[in-house]
Design a protein around this motif. Structure first.
Motif, PDB file in Angstrom:
ATOM      1  N   ARG A   9       6.780 -12.481 -26.912  1.00 53.55           N
ATOM      2  CA  ARG A   9       6.517 -11.164 -26.326  1.00 53.55           C
ATOM      3  C   ARG A   9       5.100 -10.707 -26.647  1.00 53.55           C
ATOM      4  N   ILE A  10       4.686 -10.895 -27.901  1.00 55.02           N
ATOM      5  CA  ILE A  10       3.321 -10.517 -28.289  1.00 55.02           C
ATOM      6  C   ILE A  10       2.308 -11.402 -27.582  1.00 55.02           C
ATOM      7  N   GLY A  11       2.624 -12.706 -27.499  1.00 56.25           N
ATOM      8  CA  GLY A  11       1.709 -13.619 -26.815  1.00 56.25           C
ATOM      9  C   GLY A  11       1.516 -13.257 -25.360  1.00 56.25           C
ATOM     10  N   GLY A  12       2.622 -12.871 -24.682  1.00 64.11           N
ATOM     11  CA  GLY A  12       2.491 -12.441 -23.293  1.00 64.11           C
ATOM     12  C   GLY A  12       1.670 -11.172 -23.159  1.00 64.11           C
ATOM     13  N   PHE A  13       1.855 -10.246 -24.116  1.00 65.86           N
ATOM     14  CA  PHE A  13       1.062  -9.016 -24.083  1.00 65.86           C
ATOM     15  C   PHE A  13      -0.422  -9.316 -24.254  1.00 65.86           C
ATOM     16  N   GLU A  14      -0.767 -10.195 -25.225  1.00 72.00           N
ATOM     17  CA  GLU A  14      -2.167 -10.526 -25.468  1.00 72.00           C
ATOM     18  C   GLU A  14      -2.777 -11.240 -24.272  1.00 72.00           C
ATOM     19  N   PHE A  15      -1.991 -12.109 -23.625  1.00 69.01           N
ATOM     20  CA  PHE A  15      -2.512 -12.820 -22.457  1.00 69.01           C
ATOM     21  C   PHE A  15      -2.768 -11.833 -21.315  1.00 69.01           C
ATOM     22  N   ARG A  16      -1.787 -10.960 -21.030  1.00 74.88           N
ATOM     23  CA  ARG A  16      -1.966  -9.979 -19.946  1.00 74.88           C
ATOM     24  C   ARG A  16      -3.036  -8.959 -20.284  1.00 74.88           C
ATOM     25  N   ARG A  17      -3.276  -8.760 -21.573  1.00 75.09           N
ATOM     26  CA  ARG A  17      -4.292  -7.810 -22.004  1.00 75.09           C
ATOM     27  C   ARG A  17      -5.679  -8.225 -21.542  1.00 75.09           C
ATOM     28  N   PHE A  18      -5.918  -9.519 -21.547  1.00 78.14           N
ATOM     29  CA  PHE A  18      -7.247 -10.017 -21.176  1.00 78.14           C
ATOM     30  C   PHE A  18      -7.290 -10.622 -19.789  1.00 78.14           C
ATOM     31  N   PHE A  19      -6.146 -11.027 -19.245  1.00 77.59           N
ATOM     32  CA  PHE A  19      -6.127 -11.645 -17.921  1.00 77.59           C
ATOM     33  C   PHE A  19      -5.886 -10.577 -16.865  1.00 77.59           C
ATOM     34  N   LEU A 202       2.696  -1.021 -36.192  1.00 79.63           N
ATOM     35  CA  LEU A 202       3.126  -2.332 -35.713  1.00 79.63           C
ATOM     36  C   LEU A 202       3.843  -3.114 -36.803  1.00 79.63           C
ATOM     37  N   LEU A 203       3.379  -2.983 -38.038  1.00 81.25           N
ATOM     38  CA  LEU A 203       3.985  -3.744 -39.137  1.00 81.25           C
ATOM     39  C   LEU A 203       5.369  -3.230 -39.505  1.00 81.25           C
ATOM     40  N   THR A 204       5.740  -2.054 -39.040  1.00 77.46           N
ATOM     41  CA  THR A 204       7.118  -1.594 -39.246  1.00 77.46           C
ATOM     42  C   THR A 204       8.090  -2.242 -38.269  1.00 77.46           C
ATOM     43  N   LEU A 205       7.551  -2.856 -37.203  1.00 77.90           N
ATOM     44  CA  LEU A 205       8.393  -3.488 -36.190  1.00 77.90           C
ATOM     45  C   LEU A 205       8.361  -5.010 -36.267  1.00 77.90           C
ATOM     46  N   ILE A 206       7.245  -5.560 -36.667  1.00 73.12           N
ATOM     47  CA  ILE A 206       7.085  -7.015 -36.716  1.00 73.12           C
ATOM     48  C   ILE A 206       6.440  -7.411 -38.027  1.00 73.12           C
ATOM     49  N   THR A 207       6.551  -8.685 -38.369  1.00 74.62           N
ATOM     50  CA  THR A 207       5.919  -9.202 -39.582  1.00 74.62           C
ATOM     51  C   THR A 207       4.492  -9.627 -39.270  1.00 74.62           C
ATOM     52  N   PRO A 208       3.628  -9.716 -40.292  1.00 67.02           N
ATOM     53  CA  PRO A 208       2.254 -10.180 -40.033  1.00 67.02           C
ATOM     54  C   PRO A 208       2.203 -11.558 -39.386  1.00 67.02           C
ATOM     55  N   GLY A 214       1.659 -14.350 -32.283  1.00 62.73           N
ATOM     56  CA  GLY A 214       1.618 -13.862 -30.910  1.00 62.73           C
ATOM     57  C   GLY A 214       0.200 -13.785 -30.379  1.00 62.73           C
ATOM     58  N   LYS A 215      -0.709 -13.327 -31.228  1.00 62.35           N
ATOM     59  CA  LYS A 215      -2.116 -13.273 -30.816  1.00 62.35           C
ATOM     60  C   LYS A 215      -2.655 -14.674 -30.550  1.00 62.35           C
ATOM     61  N   ILE A 216      -2.327 -15.600 -31.425  1.00 63.96           N
ATOM     62  CA  ILE A 216      -2.785 -16.982 -31.239  1.00 63.96           C
ATOM     63  C   ILE A 216      -2.256 -17.542 -29.927  1.00 63.96           C
ATOM     64  N   LEU A 217      -0.976 -17.289 -29.647  1.00 63.32           N
ATOM     65  CA  LEU A 217      -0.377 -17.795 -28.409  1.00 63.32           C
ATOM     66  C   LEU A 217      -1.054 -17.204 -27.183  1.00 63.32           C
ATOM     67  N   GLY A 218      -1.216 -15.887 -27.163  1.00 63.59           N
ATOM     68  CA  GLY A 218      -1.797 -15.239 -25.985  1.00 63.59           C
ATOM     69  C   GLY A 218      -3.238 -15.628 -25.747  1.00 63.59           C
ATOM     70  N   VAL A 219      -4.051 -15.629 -26.817  1.00 58.27           N
ATOM     71  CA  VAL A 219      -5.469 -15.975 -26.663  1.00 58.27           C
ATOM     72  C   VAL A 219      -5.631 -17.441 -26.301  1.00 58.27           C
ATOM     73  N   THR A 220      -4.790 -18.317 -26.870  1.00 60.38           N
ATOM     74  CA  THR A 220      -4.867 -19.746 -26.539  1.00 60.38           C
ATOM     75  C   THR A 220      -4.530 -19.978 -25.072  1.00 60.38           C
ATOM     76  N   LEU A 221      -3.515 -19.285 -24.560  1.00 61.02           N
ATOM     77  CA  LEU A 221      -3.180 -19.418 -23.134  1.00 61.02           C
ATOM     78  C   LEU A 221      -4.340 -18.970 -22.260  1.00 61.02           C
ATOM     79  N   HIS A 222      -5.000 -17.885 -22.647  1.00 65.73           N
ATOM     80  CA  HIS A 222      -6.137 -17.403 -21.861  1.00 65.73           C
ATOM     81  C   HIS A 222      -7.297 -18.406 -21.926  1.00 65.73           C
TER      82      HIS A 222
END
Length: 395
Positions: A9-19, A202-208, A214-222
């Motif tokens: 979910r985070i990876g998709g957000f990061e990808f759509r954030r830049f794409f 964000l850290l109250t909802l997800i772990t570091p 997620g960031k790595i996944l999204g940016v790598t896809l981009h």
């Protein structure tokens, strides 16, 4: 929600954030327009260039040149007085029995058309000089053609076209573009969130680790999208250049093995680079004033190693770099594209890369956890070192 669902979910957000598909479409159209303008600029410039009248003192006719009008005169000294008004220049050609042809052009100021006249007249006089030697047409053709040098391959299957030989360069350029893109995207994604002070929520909802993965996944896809775009554009440019020059249209030959190797090494290599950048970017408080921002350009040196062995992709240094995990993602694909790499060799190198990605990602998570909640200051190098090796921080 499971861990991997959070990461995706985070990876998709990061990808759509830049794409942004409108921006991508606009960029492609703009690049196409710029390419078309650059291809036709020479013809447009010639078509719009004014015609230059050149006074000529010569014992023979001269070849016709675009935008150049020859006007033969008898009195050179009188023609020199008309430079700038009646003539753009005065050309003199002398046929000397001792030294051969000599020519000189007198103009008022430098201009681009003069170099075209110089090259054309030199070539024309060279052909007349050969003709004066009473050589046959076949002999003149032999003198004009350089001696041939052919390389014969005993294994005809290894014979490749020039487009195929350019594959290693194409792959390496696309990887370099992806690495520089990941630098900008990862720096923007993390430092903006730190400055906006949204990390605690964000850290109250997800772990570091979920956040960073997620960031790595999204940016790598981009970055992979950028690689594919660059490769397609390079191939199109090569094909258009072939058509424009009148050569036969040749496509680069690539097999399934090259596609698989390039994709695997690119995905995990960029993932490794993005993990490094995510962990380090989290330690930067203000990218505009931090002296550490330049450190994030270091991964470009790993790709630069590939350019350093382009002339000898099967040499000893290239073999070492193709196994060294920090450079293998850039060097091994160009070795496979060049040919002569056994399947077990790239598979073993890929295994080493996977282990390295695991350890670097684990260390980056610890560094990310250390720096993501620090505001107003940056962690010391000592605390960063302890985080990388997994030691407890000293208060």
């Amino acid at each position: 929600m499971t861990r991997w669902q959070q990461v995706i979910r985070i990876g998709g957000f990061e990808f759509r954030r830049f794409f942004k598909w409108k921006q991508e479409l606009f960029s492609l159209v703009l690049m196409g327009v710029l390419f078309g303008v650059s291809m036709g600029w020479g013809h447009l410039k010639t078509a719009l260039e004014e015609t230059h009248t050149v006074a000529v003192v010569a014992p023979f006719e001269l070849p016709t040149l675009p935008n150049i009008e020859w006007q033969f005169v008898d009195d050179r000294e009188q023609a020199l007085t008309g430079i700038g008004d009646e003539f753009s220049g005065v050309l003199r050609i002398v046929d000397d029995a001792t030294t051969g042809y000599r020519s000189d052009l007198v103009v008022k100021s430098n201009a681009g058309w003069q170099s075209r006249v110089e090259a054309s007249i030199q070539g024309y006089l060279q052909q007349r000089k050969l003709g004066d030697l009473e050589l046959t047409a076949e002999q003149i053709q032999v003198l004009n053609n350089p001696p041939s040098f052919a390389i014969t391959l005993q294994n005809e299957e290894d014979e490749r076209s020039s487009a195929t030989k350019a594959l290693p360069t194409m792959i390496l350029v696309s990887i370099m573009v992806a690495v520089f893109g990941s630098f900008g995207l990862m720096m923007t994604a993390i430092t903006q969130e730190k400055q906006q002070r949204v990390t605690e929520q964000l850290l109250t909802l997800i772990t570091p680790s979920q956040w960073m993965d997620g960031k790595i996944l999204g940016v790598t896809l981009h970055c992979l999208k950028s690689m594919a775009t660059i490769l397609i554009l390079i191939v199109l440019v090569v094909l258009v250049m072939s058509v424009a020059s009148g050569d036969e249209m040749t496509y680069p030959a690539f097999g399934a093995e090259l596609i698989i190797v390039t994709l695997l090494f690119a995905v995990f290599g960029l993932g490794m680079i993005n993990a490094m950048m995510a962990g380090f970017a989290a330690t930067i408080d203000d990218p505009n004033h931090s002296g550490r921002s330049a450190m994030m350009l270091l991964p470009a040196l790993f790709v630069g190693a590939g350019f350093g062995v382009m002339d000898s992709p099967q040499g000893l240094l290239a073999q070492i770099l193709s196994w060294f995990p920090l450079t293998s993602f850039a060097v091994m694909p160009i070795r496979v594209a060049d040919g002569g790499v056994a399947w077990w060799e790239w598979l073993g190198s890929f295994g080493v890369l996977l282990l390295t990605v695991y350890f670097i990602r684990s260390a980056a998570v610890r560094l990310f956890s250390l720096g993501i909640t620090m505001y107003g200051k940056e962690p010391t190098w000592g605390s960063m070192g302890r985080a990388l090796i997994g030691r407890k921080q000293v208060d």
